[in-house]
Design an enzyme around this catalytic site. Structure first.
Site, mmCIF file in Angstrom:
data_model
loop_
_atom_site.group_PDB
_atom_site.id
_atom_site.type_symbol
_atom_site.label_atom_id
_atom_site.label_comp_id
_atom_site.label_asym_id
_atom_site.label_seq_id
_atom_site.Cartn_x
_atom_site.Cartn_y
_atom_site.Cartn_z
ATOM 1 N N ASP A 81 -8.409 -5.475 -6.131
ATOM 2 C CA ASP A 81 -8.036 -4.176 -5.288
ATOM 3 C C ASP A 81 -8.299 -2.975 -6.000
ATOM 4 O O ASP A 81 -7.677 -2.653 -7.027
ATOM 5 C CB ASP A 81 -6.603 -4.182 -4.799
ATOM 6 C CG ASP A 81 -6.016 -3.060 -4.054
ATOM 7 O OD1 ASP A 81 -7.108 -2.207 -3.562
ATOM 8 O OD2 ASP A 81 -4.825 -2.870 -3.874
ATOM 9 N N HIS B 162 -5.681 -6.619 -1.721
ATOM 10 C CA HIS B 162 -4.921 -5.580 -1.267
ATOM 11 C C HIS B 162 -3.529 -6.219 -0.711
ATOM 12 O O HIS B 162 -3.785 -7.072 0.339
ATOM 13 C CB HIS B 162 -5.280 -4.515 -0.317
ATOM 14 C CG HIS B 162 -4.724 -3.324 -0.156
ATOM 15 N ND1 HIS B 162 -4.526 -2.416 -1.442
ATOM 16 C CD2 HIS B 162 -4.232 -2.668 0.638
ATOM 17 C CE1 HIS B 162 -3.826 -1.450 -0.888
ATOM 18 N NE2 HIS B 162 -3.446 -1.596 0.238
ATOM 19 N N SER C 247 0.760 -1.229 0.073
ATOM 20 C CA SER C 247 -0.023 0.017 -0.088
ATOM 21 C C SER C 247 0.836 1.165 0.052
ATOM 22 O O SER C 247 1.696 1.185 -0.873
ATOM 23 C CB SER C 247 -1.023 0.018 1.147
ATOM 24 O OG SER C 247 -2.112 0.753 0.997
#
Length: 514
Positions: A446, A471, A196
């Site tokens: 995602d 994710h 991320s």
């Protein structure tokens, strides 16, 4: 890699992740949500529900240490220092004589212990590489807060001004350099990991500090989610597609619910009615709060639509969107639209069934610093298309965005700074010429994948894309329920990392022989 809602994340990672009760809406009243989506590290679990880090933690062994960091790496003023927390494990390390590698995770916008406990891949592969493992905490998050306290550090724009990605990367570079010197390990190769926002940092660090690290695995890293590099509708289109692929009926129920909420909210006792329908502990002040709460759930569900039960954001079943749509669609005839929506979103906020009512104002992981980052350099604009999205139509308005940042922090965002500092436009040509030893891993479920690198750029700048991935799923610990494609993806990542280290040793040997 992850403000919240339409003010961009959010964040990635990490998520991950998490709303500040003191932060006021930044978008105009015409926008559907007050902030942009964060990475899946930024949600607000109900007060009575178990937090992810209260679940049974993995048995990862590490020592907690602290390193004295400069507050400002880019000036020579006498400013206060602060203690950066980092977690370190040397049990499997081959040591400096055998050039044991150092696996270094780039800390996200939150408590580093939580990220360490949710990055099992790094811990699992360290023994086969004989690697040291280091998890440093990002400045201004967790315990790594300058000025002696969170209250002082977050006091105003002056004290927050050192909360930037550039300063965080400099922290990592200085920490690595000091560690290697103190351990007589200056020749040991460093491999970066991150998911991320942490994945963005890992990729950027590999590019900005190629002499510090030999390669980076950047999972779910939306380094292209800036300016207009990707269509602004991308994020919410992917969220919507995730729901639509499970059930077009479910998609349409959600799409129609926003007008229903707005209509009821305008009636005399509408906010009380909505508060009761959705089981809030206290009455809503405005319908925007409910919209934001629902949008958070849908976005995070898309991010963590894992194929097996997980406890990263909330205790969730495998394929949670499927379960949400099953509950929305499966209510008996006569069930109102918003009662269906409540039953569905309850999968996210209360799958365990332990929560009696919901709070809207928590920031359990201390991640409100992301609001500042989104108001300064992490400007990731998003819009909602009225046709393809299940969310209310919305067109990103930079003037409103800027106005909110000035109102809340007294600063103007710099929407082009990230692409100036790290690049982004014409990324293929740039990375082909200047990049190497980079893995961009993404799962197409995602919503952040739309802002990442999805195609191979060169032999050593590789995109690993999985249709059913979510994710940074590849960074999570392996389980008996891992699908074959996930096992294969991790095996490819291990092979590539081994190649980097082997190449490094070969070059080192040649230089030594010379």
């Amino acid at each position: 890699m992850a403000l919240q809602h339409f003010f961009t994340t959010l964040f990635f990672s990490l998520f991950i992740a998490f709303l500040s009760s003191s932060f006021q809406p930044l978008a105009s009243s015409s926008s559907p949500f007050n902030h942009p989506p964060r990475f899946p590290t930024t949600t607000n679990p109900p007060r009575s529900q178990a937090r992810p880090n209260e679940a049974q933690a993995p048995d990862y062994r590490y020592e907690t240490r602290y390193f004295t960091q400069q507050l400002d790496h880019f000036s020579f003023l006498e400013l206060p220092t602060f203690q950066q927390r980092y977690l370190i494990n040397t049990e499997n390390w081959l040591g400096p004589q055998r050039l044991g590698p150092i696996f270094f995770y780039c800390g996200n916008e939150g408590d580093i212990v939580w990220f360490a406990e949710n990055t099992g891949f790094v811990w699992e592969i360290a023994p086969q590489f004989g690697a040291m493992v280091v998890f440093p905490e990002h400045r201004y998050y967790g315990e790594s807060v300058p000025y002696g306290s969170r209250e002082e550090a977050y006091k105003n724009a002056t004290t927050l001004s050192y909360l930037t990605a550039e300063q965080a990367l400099a922290d990592f570079a200085v920490l690595i350099t000091d560690l290697k010197q103190n351990l007589s390990a200056t020749d040991c190769p460093v491999v970066l990991f991150g998911g991320s926002y942490g994945g963005m940092l890992a990729a950027w660090m590999r590019l900005k500090y190629p002499h510090i690290a030999i390669g980076a695995l950047a999972a779910s890293a939306p380094i292209l989610q800036f300016e207009d590099i990707v269509p602004l509708e991308t994020f919410y289109d992917i969220v919507s597609s995730d729901f639509k692929r499970e059930s077009s009926t479910c998609f349409n129920y959600i799409k129609h619910s926003w007008n229903e909420i707005a209509s009821i909210g305008q009636t005399r006792n509408g906010l009380v009615q909505l508060s009761n329908t959705f089981h809030f502990c206290r009455p809503l002040n405005k319908t925007d709060d409910l919209w934001n709460w629902l949008e958070s759930a849908y976005s995070y569900l898309a991010m963590v639509d894992y194929p097996y039960p997980a406890n990263f954001m909330m205790p969730l079943p495998g394929h949670p969107i499927k379960e949400v749509c099953k509950r929305i669609d499966g209510q008996p005839a006569g069930t109102s639209l918003l009662e269906r929506i409540y039953e569905g979103v309850n999968v996210y906020y209360n799958y365990t069934g332990e929560t009696k009512c919901f709070e809207l104002d928590e920031d359990p992981h201390g991640l409100s610093g992301w609001n500042w980052q989104a108001c300064t350099e992490m400007v990731m604009p998003m819009s909602c298309d009225p046709e393809s999205s299940m969310f209310p139509p919305y067109k990103f308005n930079y003037s409103d965005y800027e106005e909110g940042c000035i109102r809340n922090y007294g600063v103007k965002p710099r929407p082009k700074w990230i692409t100036t500092e790290f690049g982004g436009h014409k990324i293929d040509a740039t990375l082909k010429k200047f990049g190497s030893n980079l893995i961009f891993s993404n799962g197409l479920l995602d919503p952040w994948s739309g802002g990442s690198v999805l195609q191979n750029i060169s032999e050593s700048v590789v995109a690993l894309v999985t249709e059913e991935g979510a994710h940074h799923l590849d960074l999570r610990a392996s389980t008996q329920n891992d699908p074959d494609w996930l096992v294969e993806q991790r095996a490819t990542e291990i092979k590539l990392i081994k190649g980097w280290i082997t190449e490094y040793h070969q070059k080192n040997k040649v230089m030594f022989d010379i």
